[in-house]
Motif scaffolding. Structure first.
Motif, mmCIF file in Angstrom:
data_model
loop_
_atom_site.group_PDB
_atom_site.id
_atom_site.type_symbol
_atom_site.label_atom_id
_atom_site.label_comp_id
_atom_site.label_asym_id
_atom_site.label_seq_id
_atom_site.Cartn_x
_atom_site.Cartn_y
_atom_site.Cartn_z
ATOM 1 N N LEU A 3 37.508 46.245 35.698
ATOM 2 C CA LEU A 3 38.178 46.736 34.474
ATOM 3 C C LEU A 3 37.140 47.028 33.386
ATOM 4 N N TYR A 4 36.222 46.082 33.176
ATOM 5 C CA TYR A 4 35.238 46.250 32.097
ATOM 6 C C TYR A 4 34.295 47.422 32.395
ATOM 7 N N ARG A 5 33.880 47.546 33.652
ATOM 8 C CA ARG A 5 32.983 48.672 33.997
ATOM 9 C C ARG A 5 33.695 49.990 33.747
ATOM 10 N N LYS A 6 34.975 50.038 34.112
ATOM 11 C CA LYS A 6 35.752 51.279 33.913
ATOM 12 C C LYS A 6 35.777 51.667 32.439
ATOM 13 N N LEU A 7 35.750 50.652 31.573
ATOM 14 C CA LEU A 7 35.839 50.907 30.131
ATOM 15 C C LEU A 7 34.454 51.037 29.480
ATOM 16 N N ARG A 45 48.891 47.615 36.933
ATOM 17 C CA ARG A 45 49.797 48.632 36.392
ATOM 18 C C ARG A 45 49.240 49.196 35.097
ATOM 19 N N GLY A 46 47.970 48.915 34.794
ATOM 20 C CA GLY A 46 47.352 49.488 33.603
ATOM 21 C C GLY A 46 47.545 48.662 32.340
ATOM 22 N N VAL A 47 48.122 47.455 32.472
ATOM 23 C CA VAL A 47 48.384 46.633 31.279
ATOM 24 C C VAL A 47 47.081 46.121 30.667
ATOM 25 N N GLY A 48 46.187 45.589 31.514
ATOM 26 C CA GLY A 48 44.898 45.098 31.020
ATOM 27 C C GLY A 48 44.113 46.215 30.344
ATOM 28 N N GLN A 49 44.120 47.361 30.968
ATOM 29 C CA GLN A 49 43.406 48.502 30.390
ATOM 30 C C GLN A 49 44.029 48.907 29.048
ATOM 31 N N ALA A 50 45.364 48.908 28.991
ATOM 32 C CA ALA A 50 46.046 49.274 27.735
ATOM 33 C C ALA A 50 45.687 48.286 26.620
ATOM 34 N N GLU A 102 32.139 37.609 28.209
ATOM 35 C CA GLU A 102 31.599 36.863 29.341
ATOM 36 C C GLU A 102 32.639 36.875 30.446
ATOM 37 N N VAL A 103 32.180 37.012 31.666
ATOM 38 C CA VAL A 103 33.112 37.058 32.797
ATOM 39 C C VAL A 103 32.463 36.370 33.984
ATOM 40 N N ALA A 104 33.270 35.607 34.739
ATOM 41 C CA ALA A 104 32.735 34.935 35.924
ATOM 42 C C ALA A 104 32.225 35.998 36.905
ATOM 43 N N ALA A 107 38.141 41.737 39.756
ATOM 44 C CA ALA A 107 39.138 42.547 39.048
ATOM 45 C C ALA A 107 38.701 42.786 37.603
ATOM 46 N N ALA A 108 38.304 41.716 36.936
ATOM 47 C CA ALA A 108 37.926 41.843 35.530
ATOM 48 C C ALA A 108 36.651 42.680 35.379
ATOM 49 N N ILE A 109 35.685 42.441 36.250
ATOM 50 C CA ILE A 109 34.421 43.199 36.159
ATOM 51 C C ILE A 109 34.697 44.691 36.371
ATOM 52 N N VAL A 120 44.381 38.174 29.739
ATOM 53 C CA VAL A 120 45.113 37.836 30.963
ATOM 54 C C VAL A 120 46.366 38.705 31.058
ATOM 55 N N VAL A 121 46.662 39.083 32.292
ATOM 56 C CA VAL A 121 47.908 39.793 32.594
ATOM 57 C C VAL A 121 48.633 38.959 33.647
ATOM 58 N N GLY A 122 49.916 38.738 33.470
ATOM 59 C CA GLY A 122 50.696 37.941 34.426
ATOM 60 C C GLY A 122 50.622 38.565 35.817
ATOM 61 N N GLY A 157 46.274 32.647 34.749
ATOM 62 C CA GLY A 157 45.017 33.336 35.008
ATOM 63 C C GLY A 157 43.783 32.469 35.121
ATOM 64 N N PHE A 158 43.879 31.203 34.657
ATOM 65 C CA PHE A 158 42.646 30.417 34.548
ATOM 66 C C PHE A 158 42.841 28.976 34.998
ATOM 67 N N ASP A 159 41.801 28.398 35.592
ATOM 68 C CA ASP A 159 41.794 26.966 35.919
ATOM 69 C C ASP A 159 41.833 26.151 34.639
HETATM 70 C C1 LIG Z 1 41.470 41.138 34.856
HETATM 71 C C2 LIG Z 1 42.931 41.477 34.522
HETATM 72 C C3 LIG Z 1 43.186 41.194 33.046
HETATM 73 C C4 LIG Z 1 43.160 42.981 34.810
HETATM 74 O O1 LIG Z 1 44.459 43.320 34.332
HETATM 75 P P1 LIG Z 1 45.348 44.462 35.026
HETATM 76 O O2 LIG Z 1 46.457 44.772 34.128
HETATM 77 O O3 LIG Z 1 45.687 44.047 36.408
HETATM 78 O O4 LIG Z 1 44.300 45.681 35.104
HETATM 79 P P2 LIG Z 1 44.684 47.234 35.078
HETATM 80 O O5 LIG Z 1 45.875 47.483 35.946
HETATM 81 O O6 LIG Z 1 44.757 47.687 33.666
HETATM 82 O O7 LIG Z 1 43.410 47.848 35.792
HETATM 83 C C5 LIG Z 1 42.548 48.762 35.133
HETATM 84 C C6 LIG Z 1 41.347 48.988 36.044
HETATM 85 O O8 LIG Z 1 40.648 47.769 36.272
HETATM 86 C C7 LIG Z 1 40.192 47.715 37.629
HETATM 87 N N1 LIG Z 1 40.904 46.647 38.344
HETATM 88 C C8 LIG Z 1 41.898 45.855 37.861
HETATM 89 N N2 LIG Z 1 42.270 44.958 38.788
HETATM 90 C C9 LIG Z 1 41.498 45.183 39.876
HETATM 91 C C10 LIG Z 1 41.423 44.568 41.152
HETATM 92 N N3 LIG Z 1 42.222 43.543 41.508
HETATM 93 N N4 LIG Z 1 40.503 45.051 42.023
HETATM 94 C C11 LIG Z 1 39.696 46.075 41.706
HETATM 95 N N5 LIG Z 1 39.730 46.724 40.499
HETATM 96 C C12 LIG Z 1 40.624 46.260 39.602
HETATM 97 C C13 LIG Z 1 40.509 49.067 38.226
HETATM 98 O O9 LIG Z 1 39.426 49.926 37.947
HETATM 99 C C14 LIG Z 1 41.719 49.477 37.417
HETATM 100 O O10 LIG Z 1 41.918 50.865 37.358
HETATM 101 P P3 LIG Z 1 42.770 51.590 38.537
HETATM 102 O O11 LIG Z 1 44.041 50.806 38.692
HETATM 103 O O12 LIG Z 1 42.956 52.970 38.006
HETATM 104 O O13 LIG Z 1 41.925 51.504 39.770
HETATM 105 C C15 LIG Z 1 43.898 40.651 35.453
HETATM 106 O O14 LIG Z 1 43.488 40.786 36.788
HETATM 107 C C16 LIG Z 1 43.980 39.179 35.100
HETATM 108 O O15 LIG Z 1 44.717 38.783 34.209
HETATM 109 N N6 LIG Z 1 43.209 38.330 35.818
HETATM 110 C C17 LIG Z 1 43.259 36.874 35.576
HETATM 111 C C18 LIG Z 1 42.616 36.506 34.248
HETATM 112 C C19 LIG Z 1 41.191 37.032 34.146
HETATM 113 O O16 LIG Z 1 40.417 36.964 35.097
HETATM 114 N N7 LIG Z 1 40.834 37.534 32.960
HETATM 115 C C20 LIG Z 1 39.508 38.056 32.676
HETATM 116 C C21 LIG Z 1 38.613 36.972 32.235
HETATM 117 S S1 LIG Z 1 36.995 37.578 31.781
#
Ligand SMILES: CC(C)(COP(=O)(O)OP(=O)(O)OC[C@H]1O[C@@H](n2cnc3c(N)ncnc32)[C@H](O)[C@@H]1OP(=O)(O)O)[C@@H](O)C(=O)NCCC(=O)NCCS
Length: 167
Positions: A135-139, A99-104, A124-126, A131-133, A91-93, A30-32
């Motif tokens: 997820l956080y906004r949704k929560l 698939r809702g893992v990050g949200q869970a 803090e988020v880049a 994707a992460a932003i 981070v999610v692989g 997930g990260f550099d």
């Molecule tokens: C950010 C991260 C943890 C999200 O994990 P995830 O399991 O894929 O996220 P979820 O499936 O639980 O998504 C939940 C919600 O987040 C948002 N979301 C997640 N990934 C998204 C994407 N690629 N694009 C847009 N929205 C996204 C959506 O709102 C999603 O809800 P929905 O599926 O009902 O639309 C994952 O992308 C990741 O590991 N990224 C690399 C590491 C990283 O950037 N970590 C965060 C550092 S601050």
């Protein structure tokens, strides 16, 4: 990590130092600037730190009593200080994303913090991490600040960090 179907079970357990190697392998995806096993153990050892690991439990596909290996999906690391907490990393692989893992993981963090009486959660988020932003906004997180050129990238210019808080 093997490919996952959308209906596979997702369990969430405490991330202990015993899972540090698994977590380090996930972090790399997930990260550099990724954290190795030792760095993760050090972070977990800080008073007030905790982590959660999501995985799909191995099944007895052959019906012979032999379980397949569990499949690690992702993890989150949190630091609490008194009544505040900060997400250190999540981070999610790649095969398990969307698939809702990050949200869970985040929802389990929120539940745990609520039980502990921790009301303020920051992260803090880049600013280019859509994707992460999302997820956080949704929560329920909202941007409360910005740190200029906070993240270094392997290639390209530095990137601002958004500071977000769950309001
Ligand atoms: C950010 C991260 C943890 C999200 O994990 P995830 O399991 O894929 O996220 P979820 O499936 O639980 O998504 C939940 C919600 O987040 C948002 N979301 C997640 N990934 C998204 C994407 N690629 N694009 C847009 N929205 C996204 C959506 O709102 C999603 O809800 P929905 O599926 O009902 O639309 C994952 O992308 C990741 O590991 N990224 C690399 C590491 C990283 O950037 N970590 C965060 C550092 S601050």
């Amino acid at each position: 990590m093997t490919a996952q179907d959308d209906t596979a079970q997702v369990d969430v357990i405490a991330l202990t130092p015993a899972f540090a190697a698994v977590a380090a392998a996930l972090h790399q995806t997930g990260f550099d600037e990724c954290w190795d096993e030792n760095a993760l153990c050090d972070l977990l050892a800080v008073p007030g730190a905790f982590g959660l690991l999501a995985f799909t439990p191995g099944l007895d596909q052959q019906g012979d009593g032999v379980l397949e290996d569990d499949i690690p999906l992702g993890f989150v690391l949190v630091q609490t200080v008194l009544d505040e907490a900060e997400i250190n990393t999540i981070v999610v692989g790649p095969q398990a994303r969307r698939r809702g893992v990050g949200q869970a993981l985040m929802e389990n963090v929120l539940l745990y913090l609520q039980k502990q009486g921790v009301n303020r959660l920051l992260l803090e988020v880049a600013c280019d991490n859509e994707a992460a932003i999302a997820l956080y906004r949704k929560l329920g997180f909202a941007e409360i600040g910005r740190r200029r050129e906070y993240y270094r990238r392997k290639a390209g210019p530095r990137v601002d960090a958004l500071v977000m808080e769950r309001l």
